[in-house]
Every structure is written in C-alpha cells, then in structure tokens.
Design an enzyme around this catalytic site. Structure first.
Site, PDB file in Angstrom:
ATOM      1  N   LYS A   1      -8.590  14.056   3.869  1.00 30.11           N
ATOM      2  CA  LYS A   1      -7.766  12.999   3.979  1.00 30.11           C
ATOM      3  C   LYS A   1      -6.997  13.128   5.294  1.00 30.11           C
ATOM      4  CE  LYS A   1      -6.577  14.139  -0.175  1.00 30.11           C
ATOM      5  NZ  LYS A   1      -6.575  12.939  -1.086  1.00 30.11           N
ATOM      6  N   ARG A   2      -6.097  12.048   5.800  1.00 32.96           N
ATOM      7  CA  ARG A   2      -5.088  12.206   6.722  1.00 32.96           C
ATOM      8  C   ARG A   2      -4.305  13.532   6.503  1.00 32.96           C
ATOM      9  NH1 ARG A   2      -5.186   8.524  11.026  1.00 32.96           N
ATOM     10  NH2 ARG A   2      -3.491   9.541  11.621  1.00 32.96           N
TER      11      ARG A   2
ATOM     12  N   HIS B   1       0.717  -1.146  -0.012  1.00 31.89           N
ATOM     13  CA  HIS B   1       0.131  -0.129   0.159  1.00 31.89           C
ATOM     14  C   HIS B   1       0.726   1.219  -0.085  1.00 31.89           C
ATOM     15  CE1 HIS B   1      -4.308  -1.338   0.371  1.00 31.89           C
ATOM     16  NE2 HIS B   1      -3.651  -2.381   1.398  1.00 31.89           N
TER      17      HIS B   1
ATOM     18  N   THR C   1      -8.281   6.954  -2.370  1.00 31.84           N
ATOM     19  CA  THR C   1      -9.747   6.507  -2.831  1.00 31.84           C
ATOM     20  C   THR C   1     -10.573   7.771  -2.555  1.00 31.84           C
ATOM     21  OG1 THR C   1      -9.818   5.660  -0.588  1.00 31.84           O
ATOM     22  CG2 THR C   1      -9.624   4.122  -2.211  1.00 31.84           C
TER      23      THR C   1
ATOM     24  N   LYS D   1       0.759  14.823   1.150  1.00 36.04           N
ATOM     25  CA  LYS D   1      -0.394  14.927   0.500  1.00 36.04           C
ATOM     26  C   LYS D   1      -0.622  16.488   0.491  1.00 36.04           C
ATOM     27  CE  LYS D   1      -2.866  11.145   2.842  1.00 36.04           C
ATOM     28  NZ  LYS D   1      -3.841  10.226   1.880  1.00 36.04           N
TER      29      LYS D   1
ATOM     30  N   LYS E   1     -14.541   8.684  -4.622  1.00 35.22           N
ATOM     31  CA  LYS E   1     -15.572   8.895  -3.721  1.00 35.22           C
ATOM     32  C   LYS E   1     -16.227  10.503  -4.418  1.00 35.22           C
ATOM     33  CE  LYS E   1     -13.867   6.883   0.230  1.00 35.22           C
ATOM     34  NZ  LYS E   1     -12.959   7.324   1.364  1.00 35.22           N
TER      35      LYS E   1
HETATM   36  C1  PLP Z   1     -11.848   7.564   1.734  1.00 31.59           C
HETATM   37  C2  PLP Z   1     -11.436   7.813   3.071  1.00 31.59           C
HETATM   38  C3  PLP Z   1      -9.909   7.999   3.300  1.00 31.59           C
HETATM   39  C4  PLP Z   1      -8.887   7.819   2.258  1.00 31.59           C
HETATM   40  O1  PLP Z   1      -8.621   9.257   1.602  1.00 31.59           O
HETATM   41  P1  PLP Z   1      -7.563   9.475   0.577  1.00 31.59           P
HETATM   42  O2  PLP Z   1      -7.678  10.792   0.250  1.00 31.59           O
HETATM   43  O3  PLP Z   1      -7.647   8.429  -0.398  1.00 31.59           O
HETATM   44  O4  PLP Z   1      -6.327   9.517   1.416  1.00 31.59           O
HETATM   45  C5  PLP Z   1      -9.718   8.440   4.624  1.00 31.59           C
HETATM   46  N1  PLP Z   1     -10.465   8.488   5.694  1.00 31.59           N
HETATM   47  C6  PLP Z   1     -11.692   8.171   5.471  1.00 31.59           C
HETATM   48  C7  PLP Z   1     -12.576   8.482   6.519  1.00 31.59           C
HETATM   49  C8  PLP Z   1     -12.192   7.991   4.212  1.00 31.59           C
HETATM   50  O5  PLP Z   1     -13.572   7.725   3.902  1.00 31.59           O
END
Ligand code: PLP
Length: 810
Positions: A535-536, A349, A643, A541, A647
């Site tokens: 995101k985190r 990952h 991801t 990022k 979304k």
């Molecule tokens: C989808 C999701 C992530 C992943 O986000 P990235 O932008 O791909 O790092 C992290 N936390 C939550 C709660 C999510 O739903």
C-alpha cells in the site's frame, strides 16, 4: 457464431503482416502486442459504437464519474477476458509458440493515480461496464504517470514514468479532436445586465483546448462498452500566435503533464487547482453539449444526467454546472440550483484533516474568477437560508468560504443530494464526527457504500490456478456472479480441495520467489510464511509497526539462534510521496533492516525482508496470489476502507488487522475465528484524543522489549540510518507517537504468535483461507456499483452479464 482458433490465427498473422510487414517467427513481443491490441480494439469498436447509439436512442439516464485519478493497470488481458477471447487466444498463442504473459507484459501500466482512490475508480469502471450500466469516466490524460520508484542505497529515488513513450504506448486510446472544448482560465470577469440575465464579460482570460482521449471500458460477456474519457490540454488553433516559443507552449501543455504524486497532502500549487478546473470544465461542457444535441429541455437535465464527484478534487463540478446553466442557458438561480443538486453526488474518501482540500480565495480567483463568484453566491444563499433557524456556530462551521478559504468538501456536500462514505465504520465516523454538522443539516443525504474490488482482475486474471481449482469444485458460475463463491463454504471439510488450495498457494509463492530473485538477487523459500504489506507508505498505515516487529524477531534470533520459528518472508511494496520526508525515512529504515537481516548467517534464512520496487497494479497482481498473511494494521479510524485487504482475502491470505475501515466488515463476514484482530479500536483511539492521556514514553520506559527494539533505531544495531533512525525514534518517543505504534505493539506481537501457531496446522490454515475466499465475494465491486446505480444515480442496467450471444467478430 463462435470464433475458432484457426480463424483467429489466420487473422492474427494477416494483421501482423499488414501492420509490421513481418512474420510471427521474426516478430518481437511489442509487435505481437501491438497486433493483438489492434485486433481487440477493432473488434470491440463496433460494440462500443452500438452501446453509445443505444444510450442516445433510448434517452437513458447516464452517469458521469469524475475522478482526478484512475489506476487501470494493464488492459489487454482484462479486455480478452471480458470479450470471451482469453482462452482462445491463450491456446492459439501456445500453438504458435508464443507466450501471452510475456506479450501482455509489454503494455505499460496506465498509472494515472496514486493508490486506492484511483484503483477504486478503475475497479468501478470495469464493474459498471460488466453490469451494463451507462456510466462513463472523466479524468485527466497525464503525460507522465505516477513516478517510477527505484531504491539507491536504500533511499527512494523517483524517475519519470513516460508511459506514452514506452514500447507499448497507449494502444487503447482514441483521440477525438472533433469533441474538443475550450476551457477558460484566469483573467477578469464583470457582469453586464442583459434583459433577463447577467452576462459575464471576460477580459484577459486564457483559452485552453481540451482534447478528449477515449478508452473503451469493455463489459464482461455482455456486449456493453462504456467510455473512459481522459482530457489533454493543448493550445487552440486560434491562439497559436500567442505562444511563439516552445517554453510558452509548454505552459499550456503542462496542465496535463504530471499527476501529483501525493494522495494525502495538498501540494498547494496553483497547477493542481488548474488541473481540477480544467477537467471539470471540459467534462461538464461536453456533457451538456451532448445532452442538448438531442433536444431535451435543459431545466430537466437531472432526468437524464447524473454526475459523481469522486473525492473533492472535482468538487468544482457544482459551480461549473451552475455557471453553464446560468450564464449560457439563462436559467434562474433557483431552477439551476435545483437541477444541480439533483444531478450531483459525492464520495468522501478520507478523514485525515490534511487531505480535506481547501483553496484560498485569491487562488480560486486567479484560476477562474467567475467560478469564485458562483461559489460565493452559493455560500451566501446557504448562510441566508439557515440564518436564524440554526445555531450561528453551525453555520460558520459548515459554510463554504470562511477565513479566506474555500472548503471543497463543503461545496460538494451542499451542492449534491448524496454524500457517501466508503465503509460502515467510515460513514459512521463522518456522521458522528468529521461531517457531523452536515449530518444534522442533511441527515437524508448521508449513506454508506462500502468499497469493492473487481473479482475478474484480482482472481480470474491474477490467479488462474486458484480460479481453476474453484471451477473444479463449485463450477464456473462465480465468474459471472461473484456471490456464487459462497458455495465454497460447503467444501470447508473437503480435504482434497483444501490440499489443492495449499498446492495453488505454494505454486504461486514459487512464482514470486523467481521474481524476488530476479529483482533483488535474494533467494527466499516458498515454504516460509509470505507476510505481505502492500500500500502507499503513510504513517497512519503503520509500516513502522511491522518493521518494529521484524526487528524484535531479529533480536530474538540473535540472542537465541536455535529459536524455533516458522520461517517468514516479509514482503513490502510501497511508494512514498516525494515530499513526504518521514515516509521516505521509513523506506530507508526498512531497506537497511532488510539488508542487515538478509545477509546475516546466524538468522539461517528464518527471516527475509523483501521490499520490491515500484509498487503498482501489475506488481500487486503478482504478489497478492502468493500472500499467506495480509497486513492491514492502520491506526483505528484512519483508513477509510482499504481495498488491498479485500484483494488479499480473495486470494486466500489471512488478515492481521486492526478494527479499521472495511476490516470491520471482513471480520463480520468471516467470523472472529478466521481473522487475527488486535490493537486499539476507534472508541479507544478517540478516548485518548478526548482525555489527552496517551504518553508513548511510558511504553518506552516501562516495557523493556519496546525499549530494546526502539533503541535499535539509534544505537547502531541497524547500520546506515543515523539520520532516519533518529527521526523515527523521536517521533515514537518525544513527539508522542501520533499513530499509537507503541501502544499497539505488544498486542501485535501476541496476534502474530497466533498466526504462527495456526500456520503449523496447514489443514486448519487452508480451511480458514477457503472461508476468506468465499466471503470476499461480499466485496465484489459488481455489487458495490449496483448500490451506487440504484440508490444514488438512479440509472438502469441496460445489459446483463452472461449474454453468450456475444459478438466480438474479428
Ligand atoms: C488496491 C491497491 C491500492 C490500495 O491499497 P490499500 O491497502 O487499500 O491502501 C493501492 N495501490 C494499488 C496498486 C492497488 O492495487
């Protein structure tokens, strides 16, 4: 036999009465929630039992998905949807004057993960059940989920997430004490020669009782319920007397107390390693015990069992599986190894080197000396088999134990038949760079499985308005089969549909404005562009790049208050690991900038900056349907897939992106005209690494805009950030800007101007949005898991979606 509303209401009232001795008119939301959960669970339990009986009867091959994190969020609506109850219950509750949304909100988020990794595992659980695959999850039942984030004076403060003690509790789990197993930790081991095998004799080891809690994973309209099995650590009855005090007992129970709130750096703590071995051993023991119960030969276990290692945390599956085949089943090494490699598969990952897990030899020895012995033997045989055949340097770089460190990724790759990356770019990078040595050894083991998302949760549940508009144009087949969303492309010139998309977005944005007002006290206009980065919080990022752009806009407006820009609301959601100082400094700077801008009258509401606390699945479900712009701006090569990018596009947001992770595939699907790409690409980043010729100070000195913006971090323009501002300033200048923020800044401004210009043409914007929604179907996790099932695990689909003989009786 369809369930009728009248029947449902009658049964609901009765259950409420039995459970809480109360009438609907007097019940509070948590009593109503508890009642509904209880009905849902008792209804799917029969199907759950049947699914399991069918597996056993048919000797179907099963997959066990090991992940140290899951992030399911709330399950009530998802279960209602998948059982086909959603509309009925919603309408019944309306008749009763109840609000399903408010009742569902009682459920605590099951936050047993940090971010993308755990959410992926949960999207997969949903899709695997919905596609009717016999795949069960294995993980840890953390007593405390991911910390609750609060902001105090702009700083992140972490509070414990006591989800099990909340009003909702965990309504879905079933404790299965009878399926407990004992896990041996610590002590010493010596091998004694028996007739045909070496028998390990353990001394001073601690026995821990692993108790499984099972959660049903209900498939979508297909009479199929898989199991997510989460393990909890307890003291075995036989050992009770060894733990006389509460303190003593806590040492054992602490093994499954906390989720490490850090998804990139290894904490280095022994407890983490203990957690890993604990759930690996419990899971593997229970798999083998189950397999043997039905009399199949142990030396052919790979025909009925597949085990997936999600990231390196469960890599000890390889050694634990070997341990049981050797020490308890007395198979020869070669037979055991052959089976192990056939059973195991692994997903990588990350390429971030600090996240590539290693443990020292003494640590592993302390956790489980027999496992260390087995890993050492695997390593020894790996080296011996290659000696003389390949270059010695290659062996040194790929072996499992070197310089006193155990490389968990190496163990996972060597001990399995498949290693996959999570987006095309990421897999290419693994092959060409990060795992290139392994690729030369085992080219056939490498494959790509681009991540996916559960369209049910992220569209049907999170965005019912959009779902309805889609139904009205292309019909509702997409609810079974996401690829049907591609039919939307035929409507890209249908003005009425495009207007409806605009109206849905506006309504969703209005909902979010209420939430923002309630949570932050700040009023934002739904007519502004909602520009979202969720995101985190991590340097790679690049939330910082976003912040610098906001500061640039602020400076422009201060200088020229009449500047015509489309108002923007910048929305952030992000937790930083508690020990990640730099990330927390960025949070502080964003919050102080927000405070400055949101209360500056000269800005006239043209900019608002909103940082919502406690980002998690439930908050994501509220933000994503309201997003216009999706910020996916990581340094190229650093985000394995992402991801949230998927979304957000599924909900009609347009993406501003670097060519990183799955953004590359998003661009391929939607076409260059329907995405905003900027910045360095992977080749350019790697070129800088090779040539060592990136000098961020040049950008700082030679570009007056960058100079002015970066200076605000240290010159008092933004109040209350003297320490944090200097820290970030230094990272961008003297420390040479590890993630190329300054290098990409101008191009980022350029592409954001293009976003502005495009937004002025609402018709064009909505059309682009429509294309993004349609093409997001390529990222349906239903398709992703099919590829895992067919090409890695070789398990059969046992039931299909759309079986309308669904029987979930009351
Ligand atoms: C989808 C999701 C992530 C992943 O986000 P990235 O932008 O791909 O790092 C992290 N936390 C939550 C709660 C999510 O739903």
């Amino acid at each position: 036999m369809e369930l009728t509303k009248k029947e449902f209401i009658a049964v609901f009232k009765k259950r409420l009465n039995q459970k809480y001795a109360i009438d609907v008119s007097d019940a509070c939301n948590s009593e109503l929630y508890g009642t509904l959960c209880s009905l849902v669970k008792s209804s799917y339990s029969a199907v759950w039992r049947q699914t399991w009986k069918d597996f056993v009867k048919e000797h179907d091959k099963q997959t066990y998905y090991f992940s140290i994190e899951y992030l399911p969020g709330k399950l009530l609506k998802s279960n209602l949807l998948n059982m086909g109850w959603y509309d009925l219950v919603n309408s019944a509750f309306e008749d009763l004057g109840l609000d399903l949304n408010a009742i569902a909100a009682v459920e605590p988020d099951m936050a047993l993960g940090n971010g993308g990794l755990g959410r992926l595992a949960s999207d997969f659980m949903d899709s695997l059940a919905s596609e009717g695959y016999p795949v069960n999850g294995n993980g840890i039942r953390y007593k405390y989920g991911l910390f609750k984030q609060r902001f105090v004076n702009g700083y992140q403060v972490e509070l414990p997430d006591e989800w099990l003690n909340s009003d909702g509790g965990n309504a879905w789990e079933i404790r299965r004490a009878s399926k407990s197993v004992l896990v041996r930790i610590g002590g010493h081991v010596r091998l004694v020669q028996e007739k045909n095998y070496l028998k390990p004799v353990y001394e001073d080891a601690t026995l821990i009782r692993a108790v499984p809690y099972d959660v049903g994973m209900v498939g979508y309209h297909n009479n199929h319920v898989n199991t997510l099995r989460l393990w909890s650590a307890e003291i075995p009855e036989s050992e009770e007397s060894k733990y006389p005090t509460i303190e003593d007992r806590r040492q054992v129970e602490d093994i499954t107390a906390v989720l490490y709130p850090d998804d990139s750096n290894e904490s280095g703590r022994l407890l983490r390693l203990k957690q890993e071995y604990f759930f690996v051993s419990a899971g593997i023991q229970s798999i083998i015990r189950h397999y043997k119960k039905y009399g199949s030969p142990i030396d052919q276990i790979s025909q009925e069992v597949a085990i997936h290692i999600n990231d390196t945390h469960p890599a000890m599956c390889v050694a634990e599986f070997m341990r049981i085949l050797l020490d308890e089943e007395h198979l020869s090494w070669d037979t055991a190894w052959n089976q192990t490699v056939r059973v195991m598969s692994y997903t990588n990952h990350t390429i971030m080197s600090e996240a590539l897990e290693t443990w020292t030899v003494p640590m592993l020895n302390e956790i489980q000396p027999r496992i260390l012995q087995i890993i050492a033997e695997i390593d020894h045989r790996f080296v011996a088999a290659l000696a003389g055949k390949v270059d010695g340097g290659l062996i040194e770089r790929t072996r499992i134990i070197s310089a006193g460190k155990v490389h968990m990724a190496h163990l996972a790759i060597i001990g399995s038949h498949s290693t996959n990356g999570v987006a095309k770019l990421h897999t290419d990078l693994l092959k060409s760079d990060v795992l290139h040595d392994f690729y030369t050894l085992y080219p056939d083991r490498f494959n790509n499985k681009t991540n996916g998302i559960a369209v049910r949760r992220w569209l049907q549940i999170a965005n019912p308005r959009l779902a309805k508009v889609i139904d009205q144009s292309i019909g509702s087949d997409w609810r079974q089969d996401a690829s049907q969303l591609l039919k939307l492309i035929d409507y890209s010139t249908d003005n009425s549909l495009l207007d409806q998309l605009g109206a849905v977005k506006l309504a969703n944005k209005r909902d979010l404005t209420y939430l923002i007002k309630q949570e932050t006290g700040i009023t934002v206009s739904p007519n502004a562009i909602f520009d979202v980065q969720i995101k985190r919080l991590h340097a790679y990022k690049r939330q910082l790049l976003n912040l610098l752009r906001i500061i640039k806009l602020y400076l422009d407006l201060k200088q020229n208050p009449d500047l015509e820009i489309i108002p923007r609301v910048f929305i952030f959601g992000a937790k930083a690991a508690p020990s990640y100082h730099y990330a927390k400094s960025i949070i502080k700077c964003i919050n102080e900038t927000a405070n400055l801008i949101n209360h500056d009258a000269t800005i006239q509401d043209k900019l608002k900056v909103i940082f919502l606390e406690n980002y998690g699945v439930s908050l994501a479900e509220k933000i994503i349907p309201a997003a216009d712009v999706s910020e996916q701006i990581s340094t190229a090569s650093k985000e394995a897939s992402g991801t949230s990018n998927m979304k957000l596009m599924l909900n009609g947001a347009l993406t501003v992106a670097t060519l990183d992770g799955a953004n590359v595939e998003i661009k391929q699907y939607v076409g260059d005209d329907n995405i905003f790409i900027f910045g360095l690409n992977k080749q350019e980043v790697y070129q800088y690494y090779r040539d060592h010729n990136y000098h961020s100070l040049d950008y700082y000195h030679n570009n007056p805009i960058i100079h002015r913006v970066v200076d605000t971090l240290v010159d008092g323009t933004i109040p209350n950030i003297s320490a944090e501002g200097h820290e970030i300033y230094d990272s961008l200048t003297y420390l040479n800007d590890e993630f190329f923020v300054l290098r990409d800044f101008e191009d980022y401004l350029r592409v954001q101007d293009k976003v502005d210009e495009t937004y002025r043409d609402q018709h064009k914007w909505n059309k682009m949005s429509l294309i993004n929604i349609a093409k997001a179907s390529y990222f349906s996790a239903d398709e992703t898991v099919k590829r895992y099932a067919e090409t890695i695990w070789h398990v059969k689909q046992l039931s299909e979606k759309g079986d309308m003989n669904v029987k979930y009786p009351l």
